[in-house]
Motif scaffolding. Structure first.
Motif, PDB file in Angstrom:
ATOM      1  N   HIS A  27       7.365   4.419  23.908  1.00 51.20           N
ATOM      2  CA  HIS A  27       8.462   3.440  24.014  1.00 51.20           C
ATOM      3  C   HIS A  27       7.966   2.064  23.576  1.00 51.20           C
ATOM      4  CE1 HIS A  27      11.945   1.342  25.591  1.00 51.20           C
ATOM      5  NE2 HIS A  27      11.145   0.589  26.325  1.00 51.20           N
ATOM      6  N   PHE A  28       6.762   1.702  24.017  1.00 47.25           N
ATOM      7  CA  PHE A  28       6.195   0.409  23.643  1.00 47.25           C
ATOM      8  C   PHE A  28       5.966   0.337  22.136  1.00 47.25           C
ATOM      9  CE2 PHE A  28       2.301  -2.420  23.367  1.00 47.25           C
ATOM     10  CZ  PHE A  28       3.029  -3.597  23.416  1.00 47.25           C
ATOM     11  N   LEU A  29       5.445   1.403  21.556  1.00 48.19           N
ATOM     12  CA  LEU A  29       5.227   1.416  20.109  1.00 48.19           C
ATOM     13  C   LEU A  29       6.545   1.211  19.363  1.00 48.19           C
ATOM     14  CD1 LEU A  29       3.261   1.713  17.753  1.00 48.19           C
ATOM     15  CD2 LEU A  29       3.526   4.185  17.940  1.00 48.19           C
ATOM     16  N   ASP A  30       7.610   1.858  19.823  1.00 47.42           N
ATOM     17  CA  ASP A  30       8.932   1.661  19.212  1.00 47.42           C
ATOM     18  C   ASP A  30       9.390   0.209  19.334  1.00 47.42           C
ATOM     19  OD1 ASP A  30       9.012   4.334  18.516  1.00 47.42           O
ATOM     20  OD2 ASP A  30      10.257   4.924  20.224  1.00 47.42           O
ATOM     21  N   LYS A  31       9.143  -0.405  20.504  1.00 48.43           N
ATOM     22  CA  LYS A  31       9.496  -1.821  20.713  1.00 48.43           C
ATOM     23  C   LYS A  31       8.683  -2.717  19.784  1.00 48.43           C
ATOM     24  CE  LYS A  31      12.585  -2.152  23.994  1.00 48.43           C
ATOM     25  NZ  LYS A  31      13.916  -2.547  23.578  1.00 48.43           N
ATOM     26  N   LEU A  32       7.405  -2.390  19.616  1.00 49.72           N
ATOM     27  CA  LEU A  32       6.566  -3.188  18.711  1.00 49.72           C
ATOM     28  C   LEU A  32       7.091  -3.118  17.281  1.00 49.72           C
ATOM     29  CD1 LEU A  32       2.857  -2.577  19.748  1.00 49.72           C
ATOM     30  CD2 LEU A  32       4.173  -4.682  19.933  1.00 49.72           C
ATOM     31  N   ILE A  33       7.477  -1.934  16.867  1.00 50.49           N
ATOM     32  CA  ILE A  33       8.029  -1.786  15.516  1.00 50.49           C
ATOM     33  C   ILE A  33       9.298  -2.611  15.383  1.00 50.49           C
ATOM     34  CG2 ILE A  33       9.063  -0.155  13.872  1.00 50.49           C
ATOM     35  CD1 ILE A  33       7.039   1.951  15.046  1.00 50.49           C
ATOM     36  N   GLU A  34      10.116  -2.599  16.434  1.00 48.21           N
ATOM     37  CA  GLU A  34      11.354  -3.391  16.438  1.00 48.21           C
ATOM     38  C   GLU A  34      11.038  -4.885  16.338  1.00 48.21           C
ATOM     39  OE1 GLU A  34      14.524  -4.433  19.905  1.00 48.21           O
ATOM     40  OE2 GLU A  34      14.051  -2.315  19.659  1.00 48.21           O
ATOM     41  N   HIS A  35      10.038  -5.353  17.091  1.00 51.68           N
ATOM     42  CA  HIS A  35       9.702  -6.781  17.127  1.00 51.68           C
ATOM     43  C   HIS A  35       8.824  -7.225  15.968  1.00 51.68           C
ATOM     44  CE1 HIS A  35      10.376  -6.871  21.747  1.00 51.68           C
ATOM     45  NE2 HIS A  35      11.484  -7.102  21.095  1.00 51.68           N
ATOM     46  N   GLU A  36       7.820  -6.422  15.634  1.00 51.48           N
ATOM     47  CA  GLU A  36       6.824  -6.819  14.636  1.00 51.48           C
ATOM     48  C   GLU A  36       7.169  -6.300  13.242  1.00 51.48           C
ATOM     49  OE1 GLU A  36       4.064  -8.685  15.353  1.00 51.48           O
ATOM     50  OE2 GLU A  36       4.445  -8.750  17.498  1.00 51.48           O
ATOM     51  N   ALA A  89      -0.009   3.764  10.031  1.00 54.11           N
ATOM     52  CA  ALA A  89       0.398   2.527  10.705  1.00 54.11           C
ATOM     53  C   ALA A  89       0.516   2.747  12.209  1.00 54.11           C
ATOM     54  CB  ALA A  89       1.719   2.021  10.130  1.00 54.11           C
ATOM     55  N   ARG A  90       1.094   3.876  12.596  1.00 55.26           N
ATOM     56  CA  ARG A  90       1.217   4.201  14.023  1.00 55.26           C
ATOM     57  C   ARG A  90      -0.157   4.427  14.661  1.00 55.26           C
ATOM     58  NH1 ARG A  90       6.187   5.522  16.063  1.00 55.26           N
ATOM     59  NH2 ARG A  90       7.900   5.370  14.599  1.00 55.26           N
ATOM     60  N   TYR A  91      -1.047   5.107  13.941  1.00 50.27           N
ATOM     61  CA  TYR A  91      -2.403   5.346  14.427  1.00 50.27           C
ATOM     62  C   TYR A  91      -3.128   4.021  14.675  1.00 50.27           C
ATOM     63  CZ  TYR A  91      -7.425   6.291  13.894  1.00 50.27           C
ATOM     64  OH  TYR A  91      -8.786   6.310  14.046  1.00 50.27           O
ATOM     65  N   LEU A  92      -3.067   3.105  13.704  1.00 54.47           N
ATOM     66  CA  LEU A  92      -3.718   1.805  13.868  1.00 54.47           C
ATOM     67  C   LEU A  92      -3.101   1.020  15.026  1.00 54.47           C
ATOM     68  CD1 LEU A  92      -4.092   0.708  10.121  1.00 54.47           C
ATOM     69  CD2 LEU A  92      -5.900   1.528  11.654  1.00 54.47           C
ATOM     70  N   ALA A  93      -1.775   1.081  15.145  1.00 58.52           N
ATOM     71  CA  ALA A  93      -1.106   0.357  16.234  1.00 58.52           C
ATOM     72  C   ALA A  93      -1.492   0.924  17.597  1.00 58.52           C
ATOM     73  CB  ALA A  93       0.417   0.399  16.045  1.00 58.52           C
ATOM     74  N   LEU A  94      -1.597   2.239  17.705  1.00 60.27           N
ATOM     75  CA  LEU A  94      -2.025   2.839  18.978  1.00 60.27           C
ATOM     76  C   LEU A  94      -3.449   2.422  19.326  1.00 60.27           C
ATOM     77  CD1 LEU A  94      -0.435   6.396  18.691  1.00 60.27           C
ATOM     78  CD2 LEU A  94       0.213   4.569  20.290  1.00 60.27           C
ATOM     79  N   ASN A  95      -4.314   2.316  18.328  1.00 60.45           N
ATOM     80  CA  ASN A  95      -5.665   1.808  18.569  1.00 60.45           C
ATOM     81  C   ASN A  95      -5.603   0.356  19.052  1.00 60.45           C
ATOM     82  OD1 ASN A  95      -6.699   4.250  17.755  1.00 60.45           O
ATOM     83  ND2 ASN A  95      -7.492   3.508  15.796  1.00 60.45           N
ATOM     84  N   ASP A  96      -4.757  -0.442  18.411  1.00 64.19           N
ATOM     85  CA  ASP A  96      -4.598  -1.847  18.820  1.00 64.19           C
ATOM     86  C   ASP A  96      -4.073  -1.955  20.243  1.00 64.19           C
ATOM     87  OD1 ASP A  96      -5.471  -2.638  16.319  1.00 64.19           O
ATOM     88  OD2 ASP A  96      -3.462  -3.032  15.543  1.00 64.19           O
ATOM     89  N   ILE A  97      -3.137  -1.083  20.596  1.00 58.44           N
ATOM     90  CA  ILE A  97      -2.583  -1.085  21.955  1.00 58.44           C
ATOM     91  C   ILE A  97      -3.691  -0.826  22.969  1.00 58.44           C
ATOM     92  CG2 ILE A  97      -1.108   0.229  23.554  1.00 58.44           C
ATOM     93  CD1 ILE A  97       0.876   0.509  21.131  1.00 58.44           C
ATOM     94  N   LYS A  98      -4.541   0.156  22.702  1.00 59.03           N
ATOM     95  CA  LYS A  98      -5.640   0.471  23.623  1.00 59.03           C
ATOM     96  C   LYS A  98      -6.591  -0.723  23.773  1.00 59.03           C
ATOM     97  CE  LYS A  98      -4.350   4.656  24.483  1.00 59.03           C
ATOM     98  NZ  LYS A  98      -3.525   4.852  25.649  1.00 59.03           N
ATOM     99  N   ASP A 124       3.536  -6.648  25.611  1.00 58.71           N
ATOM    100  CA  ASP A 124       4.315  -7.179  24.499  1.00 58.71           C
ATOM    101  C   ASP A 124       3.854  -8.603  24.181  1.00 58.71           C
ATOM    102  OD1 ASP A 124       6.576  -8.595  23.122  1.00 58.71           O
ATOM    103  OD2 ASP A 124       7.524  -6.634  23.302  1.00 58.71           O
ATOM    104  N   MET A 125       3.729  -9.420  25.230  1.00 56.44           N
ATOM    105  CA  MET A 125       3.284 -10.805  25.033  1.00 56.44           C
ATOM    106  C   MET A 125       1.861 -10.849  24.484  1.00 56.44           C
ATOM    107  SD  MET A 125       4.810 -12.590  28.471  1.00 56.44           S
ATOM    108  CE  MET A 125       4.320 -14.283  28.037  1.00 56.44           C
ATOM    109  N   ALA A 126       0.973 -10.008  25.018  1.00 57.88           N
ATOM    110  CA  ALA A 126      -0.426  -9.986  24.579  1.00 57.88           C
ATOM    111  C   ALA A 126      -0.540  -9.543  23.130  1.00 57.88           C
ATOM    112  CB  ALA A 126      -1.251  -9.075  25.489  1.00 57.88           C
ATOM    113  N   PHE A 127       0.265  -8.545  22.758  1.00 59.36           N
ATOM    114  CA  PHE A 127       0.238  -8.059  21.381  1.00 59.36           C
ATOM    115  C   PHE A 127       0.747  -9.145  20.441  1.00 59.36           C
ATOM    116  CE2 PHE A 127      -0.560  -4.101  19.144  1.00 59.36           C
ATOM    117  CZ  PHE A 127       0.017  -4.321  17.904  1.00 59.36           C
ATOM    118  N   ASN A 128       1.743  -9.898  20.891  1.00 59.99           N
ATOM    119  CA  ASN A 128       2.364 -10.938  20.074  1.00 59.99           C
ATOM    120  C   ASN A 128       1.445 -12.143  19.882  1.00 59.99           C
ATOM    121  OD1 ASN A 128       4.498 -13.578  20.437  1.00 59.99           O
ATOM    122  ND2 ASN A 128       4.801 -12.187  18.734  1.00 59.99           N
TER     123      ASN A 128
END
Length: 181
Positions: A27-36, A89-98, A124-128
């Motif tokens: 769900h968070f990854l989907d939100k990141l795609i929506e925001h980023e 892109a999803r793989y890299l984002a999941l690594n970034d999330i961790k 979300d704030m930290a990723f941003n």
């Protein structure tokens, strides 16, 4: 039965020793795609920094040799010339999330004890903005430690970040106050 998935040695990966978070990562990854957004070719972000995928900063974080190997990409020249796939892109984002989860939980242990919604907000704030900048929200963090989410919500909106991201800040601030999206 043979697996179609790559097996790999996970020692020394960014998520080693990972904390258990309550929010739904997908769900968070989907939100990141929506925001980023998701851009599969190298582009320059608003600060002029080479970026790819779902906000992967190529100047500061880059793409590690292990990540390139996992994605079957021989070197960064290929990334710059041909880009990456959506799966990459999803793989890299999941690594970034961790990585962000570990950084955030390391500096603010209270994050692990929060409910899923508030963990998601802080992620979300930290990723941003990055964990170091998020840590500068001293009054917000004090309120979170006291479980005063009304005050934390107010402090979120009383910031330059809120003025920069507009409606995104309002949604996150409202969710911090109520505990629901």
């Amino acid at each position: 039965i043979m697996s179609i998935f790559k097996m790999e040695n996970t020692a020394n990966h960014p998520w080693e020793g990972q904390k258990i978070m309550k929010y739904n990562e997908s769900h968070f990854l989907d939100k990141l795609i929506e925001h980023e957004g998701m851009v599969l070719t190298v582009y320059q972000d608003t600060l002029g920094i080479d970026t790819i995928g779902i906000g992967r900063n190529l100047k500061d974080r880059g793409i590690s040799k292990e990540e390139l190997d996992y994605m079957d990409i021989p070197n960064m020249d290929v990334v710059y010339e041909h880009g990456i796939t959506e799966a990459d892109a999803r793989y890299l984002a999941l690594n970034d999330i961790k990585i962000v989860e570990n950084e955030l939980c390391k500096v603010h242990e209270c994050v692990e004890d929060l409910d899923a919604v508030r963990q998601l907000i802080l992620m979300d704030m930290a990723f941003n903005m990055g964990v170091p900048r998020l840590c500068k929200f001293k009054k917000m963090w004090n309120a979170i430690y006291e479980h005063n989410f009304e005050a934390a919500s107010f402090e979120m909106m009383d910031s330059r970040w809120a003025r920069q991201v507009g409606n995104r800040a309002k949604k996150l601030s409202d969710a911090m106050r109520t505990g629901e999206f």
